[in-house]
Motif scaffolding. Sequence first.
Motif, PDB file in Angstrom:
ATOM      1  N   VAL A  21       0.844  -1.206   0.000  1.00 24.33           N
ATOM      2  CA  VAL A  21       0.000   0.000   0.000  1.00 24.33           C
ATOM      3  C   VAL A  21       0.876   1.252   0.000  1.00 24.33           C
ATOM      4  CG1 VAL A  21      -1.663   1.340   1.371  1.00 24.33           C
ATOM      5  CG2 VAL A  21      -1.992  -1.111   1.043  1.00 24.33           C
ATOM      6  N   LEU A  22       1.933   1.274   0.767  1.00 21.99           N
ATOM      7  CA  LEU A  22       2.853   2.413   0.775  1.00 21.99           C
ATOM      8  C   LEU A  22       3.504   2.610  -0.586  1.00 21.99           C
ATOM      9  CD1 LEU A  22       4.726   2.286   4.195  1.00 21.99           C
ATOM     10  CD2 LEU A  22       3.134   4.004   3.381  1.00 21.99           C
ATOM     11  N   ALA A  23       3.911   1.531  -1.216  1.00 19.65           N
ATOM     12  CA  ALA A  23       4.570   1.630  -2.520  1.00 19.65           C
ATOM     13  C   ALA A  23       3.605   2.160  -3.574  1.00 19.65           C
ATOM     14  CB  ALA A  23       5.122   0.263  -2.931  1.00 19.65           C
ATOM     15  N   VAL A  24       2.376   1.673  -3.590  1.00 21.94           N
ATOM     16  CA  VAL A  24       1.392   2.141  -4.566  1.00 21.94           C
ATOM     17  C   VAL A  24       1.101   3.624  -4.347  1.00 21.94           C
ATOM     18  CG1 VAL A  24      -1.035   1.926  -5.254  1.00 21.94           C
ATOM     19  CG2 VAL A  24       0.373  -0.117  -4.979  1.00 21.94           C
ATOM     20  N   GLU A  26       3.114   5.935  -3.054  1.00 22.35           N
ATOM     21  CA  GLU A  26       4.261   6.729  -3.483  1.00 22.35           C
ATOM     22  C   GLU A  26       4.395   6.768  -5.000  1.00 22.35           C
ATOM     23  OE1 GLU A  26       6.190   8.810  -1.753  1.00 22.35           O
ATOM     24  OE2 GLU A  26       4.791   8.348  -0.149  1.00 22.35           O
ATOM     25  N   VAL A  27       4.094   5.672  -5.662  1.00 23.11           N
ATOM     26  CA  VAL A  27       4.128   5.662  -7.130  1.00 23.11           C
ATOM     27  C   VAL A  27       3.071   6.617  -7.667  1.00 23.11           C
ATOM     28  CG1 VAL A  27       3.640   4.238  -9.167  1.00 23.11           C
ATOM     29  CG2 VAL A  27       5.145   3.381  -7.379  1.00 23.11           C
ATOM     30  N   GLY A  28       1.902   6.628  -7.072  1.00 26.37           N
ATOM     31  CA  GLY A  28       0.848   7.561  -7.488  1.00 26.37           C
ATOM     32  C   GLY A  28       1.264   8.998  -7.308  1.00 26.37           C
ATOM     33  N   ARG A  29       1.891   9.300  -6.207  1.00 27.70           N
ATOM     34  CA  ARG A  29       2.362  10.675  -5.977  1.00 27.70           C
ATOM     35  C   ARG A  29       3.437  11.063  -6.990  1.00 27.70           C
ATOM     36  NH1 ARG A  29       3.038  11.145   0.576  1.00 27.70           N
ATOM     37  NH2 ARG A  29       0.817  10.978   1.055  1.00 27.70           N
ATOM     38  N   ALA A  30       4.351  10.149  -7.269  1.00 22.50           N
ATOM     39  CA  ALA A  30       5.420  10.449  -8.220  1.00 22.50           C
ATOM     40  C   ALA A  30       4.848  10.683  -9.616  1.00 22.50           C
ATOM     41  CB  ALA A  30       6.437   9.307  -8.241  1.00 22.50           C
ATOM     42  N   LEU A  31       3.882   9.870 -10.016  1.00 22.61           N
ATOM     43  CA  LEU A  31       3.260  10.073 -11.328  1.00 22.61           C
ATOM     44  C   LEU A  31       2.490  11.384 -11.364  1.00 22.61           C
ATOM     45  CD1 LEU A  31       1.983   6.495 -12.193  1.00 22.61           C
ATOM     46  CD2 LEU A  31       3.876   7.742 -13.234  1.00 22.61           C
ATOM     47  N   GLY A  32       1.854  11.734 -10.278  1.00 25.95           N
ATOM     48  CA  GLY A  32       1.126  12.995 -10.211  1.00 25.95           C
ATOM     49  C   GLY A  32       2.055  14.186 -10.372  1.00 25.95           C
ATOM     50  N   ARG A  33       3.262  14.097  -9.830  1.00 29.40           N
ATOM     51  CA  ARG A  33       4.226  15.186  -9.974  1.00 29.40           C
ATOM     52  C   ARG A  33       4.756  15.281 -11.396  1.00 29.40           C
ATOM     53  NH1 ARG A  33       6.788  12.841  -5.495  1.00 29.40           N
ATOM     54  NH2 ARG A  33       5.717  13.491  -3.636  1.00 29.40           N
ATOM     55  N   ARG A  34       4.825  14.163 -12.101  1.00 28.59           N
ATOM     56  CA  ARG A  34       5.360  14.167 -13.460  1.00 28.59           C
ATOM     57  C   ARG A  34       4.371  14.713 -14.470  1.00 28.59           C
ATOM     58  NH1 ARG A  34      10.017  11.567 -14.821  1.00 28.59           N
ATOM     59  NH2 ARG A  34      11.024  10.503 -13.123  1.00 28.59           N
ATOM     60  N   ILE A  35       3.094  14.623 -14.201  1.00 27.40           N
ATOM     61  CA  ILE A  35       2.092  15.140 -15.140  1.00 27.40           C
ATOM     62  C   ILE A  35       2.136  16.660 -15.073  1.00 27.40           C
ATOM     63  CG2 ILE A  35      -0.364  15.304 -15.678  1.00 27.40           C
ATOM     64  CD1 ILE A  35      -0.664  12.491 -14.525  1.00 27.40           C
ATOM     65  N   GLY A  36       2.574  17.278 -16.131  1.00 29.99           N
ATOM     66  CA  GLY A  36       2.652  18.734 -16.181  1.00 29.99           C
ATOM     67  C   GLY A  36       3.792  19.305 -15.365  1.00 29.99           C
ATOM     68  N   GLY A  37       4.645  18.467 -14.829  1.00 34.31           N
ATOM     69  CA  GLY A  37       5.772  18.954 -14.062  1.00 34.31           C
ATOM     70  C   GLY A  37       5.416  19.439 -12.667  1.00 34.31           C
ATOM     71  N   ARG A  38       4.188  19.195 -12.245  1.00 36.94           N
ATOM     72  CA  ARG A  38       3.770  19.628 -10.918  1.00 36.94           C
ATOM     73  C   ARG A  38       2.673  18.692 -10.420  1.00 36.94           C
ATOM     74  NH1 ARG A  38      -1.021  22.059 -11.909  1.00 36.94           N
ATOM     75  NH2 ARG A  38      -1.315  22.920 -13.966  1.00 36.94           N
ATOM     76  N   PRO A  39       2.412  18.655  -9.122  1.00 35.47           N
ATOM     77  CA  PRO A  39       1.348  17.797  -8.614  1.00 35.47           C
ATOM     78  C   PRO A  39      -0.009  18.210  -9.180  1.00 35.47           C
ATOM     79  CG  PRO A  39       2.684  18.634  -6.816  1.00 35.47           C
ATOM     80  CD  PRO A  39       3.124  19.334  -8.070  1.00 35.47           C
ATOM     81  N   ILE A  40      -0.889  17.254  -9.299  1.00 38.58           N
ATOM     82  CA  ILE A  40      -2.227  17.542  -9.801  1.00 38.58           C
ATOM     83  C   ILE A  40      -2.979  18.326  -8.735  1.00 38.58           C
ATOM     84  CG2 ILE A  40      -4.409  16.525 -10.524  1.00 38.58           C
ATOM     85  CD1 ILE A  40      -2.798  14.140 -11.551  1.00 38.58           C
ATOM     86  N   ASP A  41      -3.530  19.459  -9.121  1.00 37.63           N
ATOM     87  CA  ASP A  41      -4.286  20.309  -8.204  1.00 37.63           C
ATOM     88  C   ASP A  41      -5.748  19.885  -8.256  1.00 37.63           C
ATOM     89  OD1 ASP A  41      -5.147  22.270  -6.526  1.00 37.63           O
ATOM     90  OD2 ASP A  41      -4.737  23.945  -7.878  1.00 37.63           O
ATOM     91  N   PRO A  42      -6.327  19.460  -7.140  1.00 39.31           N
ATOM     92  CA  PRO A  42      -7.714  19.005  -7.193  1.00 39.31           C
ATOM     93  C   PRO A  42      -8.705  20.119  -7.534  1.00 39.31           C
ATOM     94  CG  PRO A  42      -6.939  19.094  -4.938  1.00 39.31           C
ATOM     95  CD  PRO A  42      -5.758  19.366  -5.821  1.00 39.31           C
ATOM     96  N   ALA A  43      -8.377  21.349  -7.220  1.00 38.14           N
ATOM     97  CA  ALA A  43      -9.270  22.469  -7.523  1.00 38.14           C
ATOM     98  C   ALA A  43      -8.438  23.617  -8.083  1.00 38.14           C
ATOM     99  CB  ALA A  43     -10.005  22.909  -6.267  1.00 38.14           C
ATOM    100  N   PRO A  44      -8.131  23.577  -9.388  1.00 39.67           N
ATOM    101  CA  PRO A  44      -7.296  24.654  -9.941  1.00 39.67           C
ATOM    102  C   PRO A  44      -8.002  25.994  -9.858  1.00 39.67           C
ATOM    103  CG  PRO A  44      -8.167  23.278 -11.698  1.00 39.67           C
ATOM    104  CD  PRO A  44      -8.560  22.632 -10.394  1.00 39.67           C
ATOM    105  N   SER A  45      -7.234  27.001  -9.534  1.00 38.62           N
ATOM    106  CA  SER A  45      -7.815  28.339  -9.423  1.00 38.62           C
ATOM    107  C   SER A  45      -7.880  28.981 -10.804  1.00 38.62           C
ATOM    108  CB  SER A  45      -6.977  29.202  -8.480  1.00 38.62           C
ATOM    109  OG  SER A  45      -5.668  29.302  -8.981  1.00 38.62           O
TER     110      SER A  45
END
Length: 85
Positions: A21-24, A26-45
């Motif tokens: 569960v920890l590995a999955v 962390e992989v999700g967070r790393a992929l989220g940072r790679r999309i667009g070069g920044r973490p995915i913002d749940p509510a973009p302004s």
Amino acid sequence: MNVFIAAISLAVVLGLAFCFVLAVTEVGRALGRRIGGRPIDPAPSAPPNPAPPPDAAAQELRMRYARGEISREEYLQRKIDLEEF
């Protein structure tokens, strides 16, 4: 003895499940940072509203009033007229 082996086996399985569960996560967070070069913002302004372009007619009216070419009354009336558009 069998109870001891069962307890050890359960502890190992639970530990492996926790690590999975920890590995999955962390992989999700790393992929989220790679999309667009920044973490995915749940509510973009929304981007800020740009300033409106300067009105050339209003600018010319101000300049003519500043140079003394038109009176205050004429300036105010033309300013009102321009604001209607």
